[in-house]
Motif scaffolding. Structure first.
Motif, mmCIF file in Angstrom:
data_model
loop_
_atom_site.group_PDB
_atom_site.id
_atom_site.type_symbol
_atom_site.label_atom_id
_atom_site.label_comp_id
_atom_site.label_asym_id
_atom_site.label_seq_id
_atom_site.Cartn_x
_atom_site.Cartn_y
_atom_site.Cartn_z
ATOM 1 N N CYS A 143 0.703 -0.722 -3.161
ATOM 2 C CA CYS A 143 0.845 -0.267 -1.775
ATOM 3 C C CYS A 143 -0.255 0.711 -1.385
ATOM 4 O O CYS A 143 -0.904 0.547 -0.358
ATOM 5 C CB CYS A 143 2.221 0.372 -1.575
ATOM 6 S SG CYS A 143 2.480 0.965 0.112
ATOM 7 N N VAL A 144 -0.468 1.711 -2.196
ATOM 8 C CA VAL A 144 -1.417 2.761 -1.853
ATOM 9 C C VAL A 144 -2.860 2.324 -2.060
ATOM 10 O O VAL A 144 -3.731 2.594 -1.229
ATOM 11 C CB VAL A 144 -1.127 4.031 -2.690
ATOM 12 C CG1 VAL A 144 -2.253 5.050 -2.537
ATOM 13 C CG2 VAL A 144 0.202 4.631 -2.261
ATOM 14 N N ILE A 145 -3.136 1.633 -3.163
ATOM 15 C CA ILE A 145 -4.512 1.362 -3.551
ATOM 16 C C ILE A 145 -5.070 0.088 -2.923
ATOM 17 O O ILE A 145 -6.206 0.033 -2.469
ATOM 18 C CB ILE A 145 -4.628 1.265 -5.090
ATOM 19 C CG1 ILE A 145 -4.092 2.546 -5.742
ATOM 20 C CG2 ILE A 145 -6.067 0.991 -5.505
ATOM 21 C CD1 ILE A 145 -4.801 3.806 -5.318
ATOM 22 N N ARG A 146 -4.291 -0.991 -2.872
ATOM 23 C CA ARG A 146 -4.827 -2.287 -2.436
ATOM 24 C C ARG A 146 -3.818 -3.107 -1.657
ATOM 25 O O ARG A 146 -3.825 -4.330 -1.714
ATOM 26 C CB ARG A 146 -5.297 -3.069 -3.672
ATOM 27 C CG ARG A 146 -4.232 -3.221 -4.727
ATOM 28 C CD ARG A 146 -4.784 -3.521 -6.106
ATOM 29 N NE ARG A 146 -3.748 -3.377 -7.113
ATOM 30 C CZ ARG A 146 -3.979 -3.114 -8.399
ATOM 31 N NH1 ARG A 146 -5.206 -2.982 -8.824
ATOM 32 N NH2 ARG A 146 -2.993 -2.979 -9.252
ATOM 33 N N LEU A 206 -11.396 3.536 2.153
ATOM 34 C CA LEU A 206 -11.423 3.774 0.714
ATOM 35 C C LEU A 206 -11.341 5.269 0.409
ATOM 36 O O LEU A 206 -10.731 5.678 -0.590
ATOM 37 C CB LEU A 206 -12.689 3.176 0.096
ATOM 38 C CG LEU A 206 -12.785 1.645 0.139
ATOM 39 C CD1 LEU A 206 -14.109 1.178 -0.451
ATOM 40 C CD2 LEU A 206 -11.611 0.992 -0.592
ATOM 41 N N GLU A 207 -11.927 6.084 1.248
ATOM 42 C CA GLU A 207 -11.856 7.535 1.062
ATOM 43 C C GLU A 207 -10.425 8.033 1.266
ATOM 44 O O GLU A 207 -9.951 8.915 0.537
ATOM 45 C CB GLU A 207 -12.803 8.238 2.036
ATOM 46 C CG GLU A 207 -12.968 9.730 1.791
ATOM 47 C CD GLU A 207 -13.607 10.052 0.448
ATOM 48 O OE1 GLU A 207 -13.310 11.133 -0.108
ATOM 49 O OE2 GLU A 207 -14.404 9.234 -0.059
ATOM 50 N N PHE A 260 -10.724 -5.240 0.468
ATOM 51 C CA PHE A 260 -11.097 -3.924 0.996
ATOM 52 C C PHE A 260 -12.479 -3.475 0.540
ATOM 53 O O PHE A 260 -12.964 -2.430 0.974
ATOM 54 C CB PHE A 260 -10.044 -2.887 0.570
ATOM 55 C CG PHE A 260 -8.643 -3.290 0.925
ATOM 56 C CD1 PHE A 260 -8.183 -3.178 2.224
ATOM 57 C CD2 PHE A 260 -7.793 -3.814 -0.041
ATOM 58 C CE1 PHE A 260 -6.898 -3.566 2.567
ATOM 59 C CE2 PHE A 260 -6.511 -4.207 0.287
ATOM 60 C CZ PHE A 260 -6.058 -4.084 1.588
ATOM 61 N N ASP A 261 -13.111 -4.267 -0.336
ATOM 62 C CA ASP A 261 -14.410 -3.881 -0.873
ATOM 63 C C ASP A 261 -15.542 -4.812 -0.437
ATOM 64 O O ASP A 261 -16.641 -4.738 -0.984
ATOM 65 C CB ASP A 261 -14.343 -3.859 -2.406
ATOM 66 C CG ASP A 261 -13.349 -2.847 -2.925
ATOM 67 O OD1 ASP A 261 -13.476 -1.674 -2.559
ATOM 68 O OD2 ASP A 261 -12.435 -3.234 -3.683
#
Length: 449
Positions: free
Chosen positions: A43-46, A89-90, A162-163
């Motif tokens: 959830c938080v990261i990706r 991402l920050e 996201f990258d």
């Protein structure tokens, strides 16, 4: 009594694992949690957090255009994907730090290594350290499922979305669930030509049919292309770096610049060593558990997506809370899975709670339905013909509202409050007796006759 290194060892520091860890520690347990990637989980990261930030970013495309109809002299605006990407991402990095601080403040030992189960009370870390625990909690979540076809390695999943270095000019998205439809809306608003490919002709299985049909209609009108009854056959990389996607169903090969797989998620259990504790996985690779999240081994529990019960972050958090309170807080309770609200942050978003019309008919026979099909006031002045649709499913005899389903601007925000009414078992008459808040979109919920 056996002596253990810790009272609780948690494998996976996602939403469920972090909640269970900090609550158990607050109850006085000695807790360690292992995470091989980054604290915060899917959830938080990706997942939902960075994706929702992209959704916000995508909305500006329409908002800037609409602003001109409201008198604002908005110039033609360019979009810089790298600025949004890097800011998102920050923010993810910031939230990850908060999660880490939460564990530290609760005196939970965070071990940034992969861990596997070696028995009912044993865990081995990647560095070789052996740890014994009175209880072990598996909270490793799920991972994207990628179809096996020649050339599938040329695609990416929501984990990598996201990258990206740039927004693709043409993108094919495989799947028709919430991840596929959300990213279809995001990339479309960022200027991509989006083709969504699905092996059936049903999008968003499990949502009310009228609501999902409305999303299909709106998305098609906006220019998103849908290819149904199309299974992946092969993916070819061209000399110029583009891709040629071959699908079944008589469809022509699809030329694109990027391919995203959003074809579901499977529990992340491979290589965890669960067999050493006598735990057998189901046919999806999920860990079977009882109502208290206990596995077939009395000392090992599992919460969240790894159990494949309900793959939603708030559910994993509640499961982690119930586990910790029950085992370490002398406050036994279980998660109630009835009337869980859910949303799809598509363009426009949709949300639902309770039974769909089809589910209600299967359970009760005949039911009454009420709908409101309208254009939002903002869309009218903006010159947009996109229509919202709200729907109540009501028990024919008791008048109890069995389900609420919506598509339109701010539908998830409205649905969260409306879900309380369904959970409480309120009736259609209760809705009718509530004075409308005018002018608002939400007032349509109490004006259906």
């Amino acid at each position: 009594m056996p002596q253990y290194d810790v009272d609780l060892f948690v494998i996976g520091a996602g939403s469920g694992g972090v909640r269970a860890s900090r609550v158990a520690a607050a109850h006085g347990a000695k807790v360690a949690v292992a995470e091989e990637y980054r604290v915060g989980g899917t959830c938080v990261i990706r997942g939902c957090v960075p994706k929702k930030l992209l959704v916000y970013g995508a909305h500006f495309a329409e908002d800037l255009a609409d602003a001109r109809r409201f008198g604002w002299n908005v110039p033609d605006c360019g979009f810089d994907w790298t600025v949004l990407r890097d800011n998102v991402l920050e923010e993810v990095k910031r939230i990850e730090g908060v999660y880490g601080e939460t564990l530290a403040n609760n005196k939970v030992e965070l071990i940034k290594e992969r861990a596997i189960v070696t028995g009912p009370h044993g865990v081995r870390l990647a560095g070789g350290r052996e740890v014994t625990a009175k209880y072990i909690l598996i909270a490793t979540g799920a991972t994207p499922d990628v179809p096996e076809c020649p050339g599938h390695e040329h695609g990416f999943t929501s984990n990598e979305a996201f990258d990206l270095d740039e927004v693709p000019r043409r993108i094919v998205i495989a799947g028709a669930g919430y991840i596929a439809n959300e990213f279809a809306g995001i990339f479309h608003q960022f200027g991509s030509h989006v083709t969504l490919v699905n092996r059936t002709d049903v999008i968003l299985r499990g949502y009310d049919e009228q609501i999902r049909d409305r999303l299909l209609q709106i998305a098609t009108m906006k220019g998103i292309t849908f290819k149904f009854h199309a299974a992946f056959e092969k993916v070819e990389k061209q000399d110029d770096g583009s891709l040629l996607v071959h699908v079944s169903g008589g469809h022509e090969p699809i030329a694109c610049d990027a391919l995203m797989f959003a074809t579901g998620r499977r529990p992340l259990t491979a290589g965890l060593g669960l067999e050493s504790a006598g735990i057998t996985l189901d046919d999806r690779g999920a860990i079977p558990v009882d109502e208290d999240s206990k596995t077939g081994c009395d000392s090992i529990y599992a919460v969240g997506d790894v159990t494949n019960r309900v793959q939603l972050t708030p559910v994993a958090i509640r499961e982690g809370q119930a586990f910790a309170d029950t085992l370490f807080g002398n406050k036994p309770h279980r998660v109630n899975y009835d009337c869980i609200p859910s949303a799809v942050f598509s363009h426009p978003p949709l949300a639902g709670v309770g039974l769909t019309e089809a589910q209600a008919k299967n359970k009760f026979g005949s039911v009454r339905t009420y709908t409101s099909d309208f254009r939002a006031m903002k869309n009218v002045l903006a010159g947009r013909h996109e229509r919202s649709l709200y729907k109540l499913v009501v028990h024919s005899e008791t008048d109890v509202v069995l389900g609420i389903h919506m598509i339109g601007p701010d539908a998830p925000e409205i649905l969260q409050a409306a879900a309380i009414a369904v959970k409480a078992g309120l009736t259609k008459q209760d809705f009718d007796d509530t004075v409308a808040l005018h002018p608002s979109m939400a007032e349509e919920l109490v004006l259906m006759r």
